[in-house]
Design a protein around this motif. Structure first.
Motif, PDB file in Angstrom:
ATOM      1  N   ARG A 263       0.827  -1.208   0.000  1.00  0.00           N
ATOM      2  CA  ARG A 263       0.000   0.000   0.000  1.00  0.00           C
ATOM      3  C   ARG A 263       0.860   1.256   0.000  1.00  0.00           C
ATOM      4  O   ARG A 263       0.546   2.241  -0.676  1.00  0.00           O
ATOM      5  CB  ARG A 263      -0.925  -0.010   1.220  1.00  0.00           C
ATOM      6  N   GLU A 264       1.943   1.220   0.759  1.00  0.00           N
ATOM      7  CA  GLU A 264       2.822   2.387   0.780  1.00  0.00           C
ATOM      8  C   GLU A 264       3.461   2.624  -0.582  1.00  0.00           C
ATOM      9  O   GLU A 264       3.592   3.771  -1.026  1.00  0.00           O
ATOM     10  CB  GLU A 264       3.907   2.191   1.847  1.00  0.00           C
ATOM     11  N   SER A 268       2.873   5.816  -2.715  1.00  0.00           N
ATOM     12  CA  SER A 268       4.027   6.602  -3.163  1.00  0.00           C
ATOM     13  C   SER A 268       3.992   6.811  -4.668  1.00  0.00           C
ATOM     14  O   SER A 268       4.260   7.924  -5.155  1.00  0.00           O
ATOM     15  CB  SER A 268       5.314   5.889  -2.745  1.00  0.00           C
ATOM     16  N   ASN A 269       3.650   5.727  -5.395  1.00  0.00           N
ATOM     17  CA  ASN A 269       3.563   5.875  -6.854  1.00  0.00           C
ATOM     18  C   ASN A 269       2.469   6.850  -7.243  1.00  0.00           C
ATOM     19  O   ASN A 269       2.633   7.649  -8.184  1.00  0.00           O
ATOM     20  CB  ASN A 269       3.307   4.514  -7.496  1.00  0.00           C
ATOM     21  N   ALA A 273       2.934  10.208  -9.257  1.00  0.00           N
ATOM     22  CA  ALA A 273       2.155  10.501 -10.475  1.00  0.00           C
ATOM     23  C   ALA A 273       1.398  11.822 -10.346  1.00  0.00           C
ATOM     24  O   ALA A 273       1.327  12.607 -11.288  1.00  0.00           O
ATOM     25  CB  ALA A 273       1.179   9.355 -10.761  1.00  0.00           C
ATOM     26  N   LEU A 274       0.829  12.080  -9.141  1.00  0.00           N
ATOM     27  CA  LEU A 274       0.110  13.343  -8.947  1.00  0.00           C
ATOM     28  C   LEU A 274       1.059  14.532  -9.020  1.00  0.00           C
ATOM     29  O   LEU A 274       0.722  15.576  -9.617  1.00  0.00           O
ATOM     30  CB  LEU A 274      -0.600  13.321  -7.590  1.00  0.00           C
ATOM     31  N   ARG A 275       2.260  14.367  -8.409  1.00  0.00           N
ATOM     32  CA  ARG A 275       3.230  15.467  -8.509  1.00  0.00           C
ATOM     33  C   ARG A 275       3.639  15.711  -9.962  1.00  0.00           C
ATOM     34  O   ARG A 275       3.754  16.860 -10.390  1.00  0.00           O
ATOM     35  CB  ARG A 275       4.453  15.138  -7.661  1.00  0.00           C
ATOM     36  N   GLU A 276       3.841  14.616 -10.715  1.00  0.00           N
ATOM     37  CA  GLU A 276       4.200  14.779 -12.125  1.00  0.00           C
ATOM     38  C   GLU A 276       3.061  15.409 -12.911  1.00  0.00           C
ATOM     39  O   GLU A 276       3.290  16.265 -13.782  1.00  0.00           O
ATOM     40  CB  GLU A 276       4.555  13.399 -12.706  1.00  0.00           C
ATOM     41  N   GLN A 277       1.814  14.990 -12.570  1.00  0.00           N
ATOM     42  CA  GLN A 277       0.662  15.580 -13.272  1.00  0.00           C
ATOM     43  C   GLN A 277       0.542  17.066 -12.957  1.00  0.00           C
ATOM     44  O   GLN A 277       0.303  17.889 -13.851  1.00  0.00           O
ATOM     45  CB  GLN A 277      -0.623  14.847 -12.841  1.00  0.00           C
TER      46      GLN A 277
END
Length: 404
Positions: A263-264, A268-269, A273-277
Motif C-alpha cells: 500500500r505504501e 508513493s507511486n 504521479a500526482l506530482r508529475e501531473q
C-alpha cells in the motif's frame, strides 16, 4: 562394629524388663533413649522412646536393604508402643509418632536439570506427544543424577506397624519435589511417590507445568519405579499449540507487513504521479500564459500600428504601406493640371501635397461605390445539325462574349 560405647541401666521385676536409660554410638552418630517389655499372661507389651542424631544415611539404608538413595546425616526422634504374643506380632502392632530429619543431604536417582533435553527431543520434527513417546524421554531426563536437598525435616506417624510420612517438600535451582512415603516395619514393603516439577524459565506457561510423578514400590533389594507423564504431556501439548499460534501470528504479521508495504508503494507511486501531473499542468499553464502574453503583445502591437496608421491618415501623412491601388476596371479621373501661379501663391508645399492625396483617396472610394455590378451572361448552347441543343463550345462562346 554397628554399635559401640553402649551404656545404660537395666531393671527386671516380675515378668518385666526395662532399660530406663541407654546410650550408644551407631553408624557415625549417637543414639539414646529408654525401653521396656512387660509380659502379661503371654502377651508382650513394649514401649520405646529413642533419639538418634548424626547417623550416616547411606549406611543405615544399606543396613535396611535399600539402595543408598540418600546421602548425608540423619536425625530421628520416635515414641513407639506395641503389643503381641510374638516379636513379629509386636512389630506389626506398633503405633506412635516421630520426627525425622536430614542435614547436608543429597537425593540420588532424581534430577531436575533435564528440561532442555526433553524440549530438544519433543520439538523434533514429527514427534508425537503421546504416553508411549513421552514416557521414555521423561524417564531418561528425570531418573538418574542427583538433587541437593540440604536440610529437611518432617513428621511421621506409625499405625499398626506401618510408618507414613506425608507432605515432604524440598527444592533446588532446577525444580521442586513434593513427596510422601510409607513402609511396613514388619515386612519391609515400602511405597513412595514424588511429584517433580521443573523450573521452566523462559518456557513457562500459565496453565501448565513440566512435571512428572515418580512412583516407587517393593521390598528392600527389589524396588520398581513408574513414571506418570500426564502433566508433562499437557505442558508439551500446550507449548506446541502456543508455538503454532506464534508461528501463525508471525505469518499473519508478515502478510500484513507486506500488504502495508505494498500500500505504501502504491501510495508513493500515486503521489509521484500526482506530482508529475501537477508539474505538467503547471508547465502547460506557464506555456499557455506565455502564448497568451505573446498574442496579447502582438495584438497590442497591431493595435498600436493601426492607431499609428489612423493617426497618419488623420494628419494627412502618406500611408506607410503605399497608396491604395485602384480597381482594374474603374475609371480614374485625371487630376487637373496644377496651376503654377496658384502653387506659388498657396503657401507651403506640404499642405498642397496633403490636399492632393486626400482628393485622390476620395475619388477612388467614389469610383468603387459608383461601379455597377455586372449581370451574369447566359451563354447560348450551340445547335447541332438536327436543330437540337448541343453542348457548349467554349472557344466560340468566348469569342461571342468578347465581341459583345
Amino acid at each position: 562394629p554397628l554399635a559401640s560405647e553402649f551404656s545404660g541401666r537395666l531393671a527386671m521385676s516380675d515378668g518385666s524388663v526395662s532399660l530406663p536409660q541407654f546410650a550408644f554410638k551407631w553408624l557415625g552418630g549417637s543414639v539414646a533413649g529408654s525401653a521396656s517389655l512387660n509380659n502379661t499372661q503371654g502377651n508382650a507389651i513394649t514401649h520405646l522412646q529413642m533419639q538418634a542424631q548424626g547417623v550416616d544415611l547411606a549406611r543405615s539404608l544399606a543396613l535396611a536393604g535399600y539402595a543408598p538413595f540418600l546421602q548425608g546425616q540423619g536425625d530421628l526422634g520416635v515414641t513407639l508402643d506395641g503389643a503381641g504374643r510374638s516379636f513379629k506380632g509386636v512389630v506389626a502392632n506398633l503405633s506412635g509418632s516421630g520426627i525425622a530429619g536430614v542435614r547436608d543431604a543429597q537425593l540420588n536417582g532424581i534430577r531436575t536439570n533435564g528440561l532442555g533435553e526433553i524440549l530438544a527431543k519433543t520439538d523434533a520434527e514429527g514427534f508425537k506427544i503421546e504416553p508411549e513417546t513421552v514416557g521414555p524421554v521423561a524417564r531418561e531426563a528425570f531418573l538418574g543424577g542427583s538433587m541437593h536437598i540440604g536440610e529437611l525435616s518432617g513428621a511421621f506417624a506409625v499405625t499398626r506397624g506401618k510408618a507414613v510420612m506425608r507432605n515432604l517438600r524440598f527444592a533446588d535451582a532446577g525444580g521442586r519435589v513434593e513427596a510422601e512415603a510409607e513402609v511396613s516395619l514388619a515386612s519391609g514393603q515400602s511405597a513412595a511417590k514424588a511429584t517433580v516439577t521443573l523450573e521452566a524459565g523462559r518456557e513457562a506457561l500459565a496453565a501448565a507445568e513440566p512435571a512428572v510423578t515418580l512412583r516407587f514400590a517393593g521390598v528392600p533389594g527389589d524396588v520398581s519405579s513408574e513414571v506418570e507423564t500426564a502433566a508433562l504431556e499437557g505442558f508439551l501439548s500446550l507449548r506446541a499449540f502456543e508455538r503454532e499460534q506464534r508461528r501463525v501470528a508471525m505469518l499473519e504479521a508478515s502478510v500484513l507487513e507486506k500488504q502495508r508495504l505494498r500500500r505504501e508503494i502504491i501510495t508513493s507511486n500515486v503521489r509521484i504521479a500526482l506530482r508529475e501531473q501537477r508539474r505538467q499542468d503547471a508547465e502547460r499553464e506557464r506555456e499557455e500564459a506565455r502564448r497568451r502574453a505573446a498574442e496579447e503583445a502582438a495584438f497590442k502591437a497591431l493595435e498600436a500600428e493601426e492607431a499609428e496608421r489612423a493617426k497618419a491618415r488623420k494628419d494627412g501623412k502618406p500611408n506607410v504601406e503605399g497608396p491604395a491601388r485602384p480597381a482594374a476596371d474603374a475609371p480614374v479621373e485625371k487630376p487637373a493640371p496644377a496651376n503654377r501661379d496658384n502653387n506659388a501663391n498657396t503657401g507651403s508645399e506640404p499642405a498642397t501635397a496633403q490636399a492632393e492625396t486626400s482628393a485622390q483617396q476620395d475619388a477612388l472610394e467614389a469610383a468603387k461605390r459608383a461601379r455597377p455590378v455586372p449581370r451574369p451572361v447566359i451563354l447560348p448552347k450551340e445547335k447541332t445539325a438536327d436543330g437540337t441543343g448541343g453542348s457548349f463550345n467554349l472557344f466560340k462562346n468566348l469569342e461571342k462574349l468578347l465581341k459583345n
